[in-house]
Design an enzyme around this catalytic site. Structure first.
Site, PDB file in Angstrom:
ATOM      1  N   ASN A 281       0.825  -1.204   0.000  1.00  0.00           N
ATOM      2  CA  ASN A 281       0.000   0.000   0.000  1.00  0.00           C
ATOM      3  C   ASN A 281       0.861   1.257   0.000  1.00  0.00           C
ATOM      4  O   ASN A 281       1.947   1.292   0.590  1.00  0.00           O
ATOM      5  CB  ASN A 281      -0.888   0.021   1.247  1.00  0.00           C
ATOM      6  CG  ASN A 281      -2.169  -0.733   1.025  1.00  0.00           C
ATOM      7  OD1 ASN A 281      -3.100  -0.216   0.430  1.00  0.00           O
ATOM      8  ND2 ASN A 281      -2.190  -1.986   1.452  1.00  0.00           N
ATOM      9  N   ALA A 305       3.260  -3.977   9.179  1.00  0.00           N
ATOM     10  CA  ALA A 305       2.714  -4.408   7.881  1.00  0.00           C
ATOM     11  C   ALA A 305       3.763  -4.333   6.777  1.00  0.00           C
ATOM     12  O   ALA A 305       3.677  -5.051   5.779  1.00  0.00           O
ATOM     13  CB  ALA A 305       1.498  -3.566   7.515  1.00  0.00           C
ATOM     14  N   GLY A 309       5.029  -6.997   3.395  1.00  0.00           N
ATOM     15  CA  GLY A 309       4.796  -6.508   2.028  1.00  0.00           C
ATOM     16  C   GLY A 309       3.419  -5.908   1.864  1.00  0.00           C
ATOM     17  O   GLY A 309       2.917  -5.728   0.751  1.00  0.00           O
ATOM     18  N   LYS A 310       2.755  -5.595   2.991  1.00  0.00           N
ATOM     19  CA  LYS A 310       1.406  -5.020   2.910  1.00  0.00           C
ATOM     20  C   LYS A 310       1.463  -3.513   2.712  1.00  0.00           C
ATOM     21  O   LYS A 310       0.526  -2.903   2.225  1.00  0.00           O
ATOM     22  CB  LYS A 310       0.631  -5.323   4.195  1.00  0.00           C
ATOM     23  CG  LYS A 310       0.322  -6.800   4.408  1.00  0.00           C
ATOM     24  CD  LYS A 310      -0.286  -7.043   5.792  1.00  0.00           C
ATOM     25  CE  LYS A 310      -0.774  -8.478   5.955  1.00  0.00           C
ATOM     26  NZ  LYS A 310      -1.272  -8.740   7.318  1.00  0.00           N
ATOM     27  N   VAL A 311       2.557  -2.913   3.181  1.00  0.00           N
ATOM     28  CA  VAL A 311       2.747  -1.463   3.057  1.00  0.00           C
ATOM     29  C   VAL A 311       4.128  -1.244   2.464  1.00  0.00           C
ATOM     30  O   VAL A 311       5.096  -1.912   2.866  1.00  0.00           O
ATOM     31  CB  VAL A 311       2.633  -0.778   4.447  1.00  0.00           C
ATOM     32  CG1 VAL A 311       3.088   0.662   4.394  1.00  0.00           C
ATOM     33  CG2 VAL A 311       1.207  -0.860   4.976  1.00  0.00           C
TER      34      VAL A 311
END
Ligand SMILES: NC(=O)c1ccc[n+]([C@@H]2O[C@H](COP(=O)([O-])OP(=O)(O)OC[C@H]3O[C@@H](n4cnc5c(N)ncnc54)[C@H](O)[C@@H]3O)[C@@H](O)[C@H]2O)c1
Length: 384
Positions: A281, A305, A309-311
């Site tokens: 993100n 996060a 690899g979410k952010v």
């Protein structure tokens, strides 16, 4: 604590339903609220909320960032009258898709069907409420008949709509919204589900069995032999496909719970499972009462996060957690957004693009798989 013994004379159901009707509040872009958030909210969680408002209004909504924005909703927001804020954001194209607990969608239906929820007190005798047939969500009160009649509507809808076979929750909610619009066109102004159908905003539920909507779908299978089946795989792939198609991605997370992860798992599904290096993100806003120290996902920070690899690693300045009650913070946040320069965007109407987006996900996933298969023998040779 004001405590009343069960059966006190004069305390029939009507006694508890004297409080004002809870209505959906629609933010109007108040300059006073803006001034408060810019000038008065300077430090601690007020400062974080001010930051969240600026990240959303100045960066996520800026036309040049072209951000695909997901809203996740947990906690009793529609019972508390906050559905109007979501409706306003949808109408203005300020959110593109939504992931909600089933409870919030179910309780939204009471408004759509013109049932009344009342302001009340959290300090009541629940045994007496039970005897009087009154349901309490903290200080929100309504008669149990509201549940029964809403349930009856859902069951009638399922029969009427003849839904069958596996289906994503976005399709279920879209069809439900269309039904509301057809039966009560005015509900478009006081139902999130109806407004979403009109605006083409897909709504997902991360745990479809966990609400009265799911309970009535289960009834429909057992009692009517229906083949309708909520298929979470479709939801996972649609959400992934929407995220993949975004030039930039950002989220507004209200509360925590499973909607938060269901949104944030999109990027890991892409890189970890499908081998598509989309990145994480670009923007992350959370308004929550959940704490980080217990180790749960609900309270996990944007920094944590990053490791998944979410952010994206470089964007931590564009992430913020405001530790606030969202029934206070979210209406302020929406007033600020509505009063900002970029307070309207062209709607993406993703509900009508889901099949095409999933087809593109499939194409990219196959290409990534082929690339991996070609690379693997070369990699093996290198290690020989
Ligand atoms: N009939 C139904 O379908 C049904 C099903 C489940 C729950 N409910 C009712 O709906 C309500 C909402 O349930 P839910 O499943 O959406 O989530 P929830 O109330 O279980 O909350 C989930 C998350 O939101 C956070 N949160 C809760 N309130 C908050 C607030 N005011 N501000 C910021 N963060 C907050 C929590 O810390 C948690 O992470 C429940 O209180 C319950 O009464 C109804």
């Amino acid at each position: 604590m004001p405590h009343r013994a069960p059966g006190t004379p004069g305390h029939g159901p009507a006694q508890y339903l004297q409080g004002k009707q809870i209505r959906y509040y629609r933010p109007k872009g108040s300059p006073d609220v803006r001034q408060l958030i810019e000038g008065g909210f300077q430090a601690f969680n007020a400062g974080r909320l001010s930051e969240a408002c600026h990240i959303f209004a100045d960066k996520m909504l800026a036309p040049e960032s072209d951000t695909t924005i997901g809203l996740t909703v947990a906690g009793a927001l529609t019972p508390a009258g906050l559905g109007g804020c979501v409706i306003e954001l949808m109408e203005r194209g300020l959110i593109d898709f939504m992931i909600s607990t089933g409870a919030n969608l179910y309780h939204d239906l009471h408004y759509a069907l013109n049932f009344t929820l009342h302001r009340g007190s959290p300090f009541l005798d629940d045994v007496e409420l039970y005897e009087q047939g009154i349901i309490r969500i903290y200080d929100v009160l309504f008669p149990a008949s509201v549940l029964l009649e809403t349930d009856a509507y859902i069951r009638d809808f399922l029969v009427r709509a003849k839904l069958a076979g596996p289906m994503s929750t976005s399709e279920l909610h879209y069809r439900l919204g269309l039904d509301l619009l057809e039966r009560n066109p005015a509900s478009v102004d006081y139902s999130v589900v109806a407004k979403a159908a009109q605006c083409g905003v897909p709504i997902y539920t991360s745990s479809p069995g966990d609400s009265s909507i799911g309970m009535n779908i289960a009834y429909h299978e057992l009692m009517n032999g229906s083949t309708l089946m909520i298929d979470p795989n479709k939801d996972v792939n649609e959400v992934c496909a929407i995220i993949l198609a975004g030039r930039k991605n950002g989220c507004v997370i209200l509360g925590g719970g499973s909607p938060k992860n269901f949104y944030l798992q999109g990027q890991p599904t892409l890189w970890e499972v499908y081998g598509i290096p989309k990145g994480g993100n670009d923007y992350f806003i959370q308004i929550t009462t959940d704490q980080v120290v217990w180790g749960g996902l609900s309270g996990a920070t944007p920094a944590e996060a990053v490791s998944w690899g979410k952010v994206n690693p470089g964007v931590l300045p564009d992430t913020v957690v405001a530790y606030c009650d969202s029934t206070i913070a979210f209406p302020l946040f929406c007033e600020f957004a509505v009063g900002s320069t970029h307070n309207r965007r062209a709607r993406r109407e993703l509900v009508h693009r889901r099949d095409a987006l999933v087809a593109d996900l499939l194409k990219q996933a196959k290409a990534a798989k082929d690339a991996r298969l070609t690379a693997e023998p070369a990699e093996l040779d290198r290690h020989r």
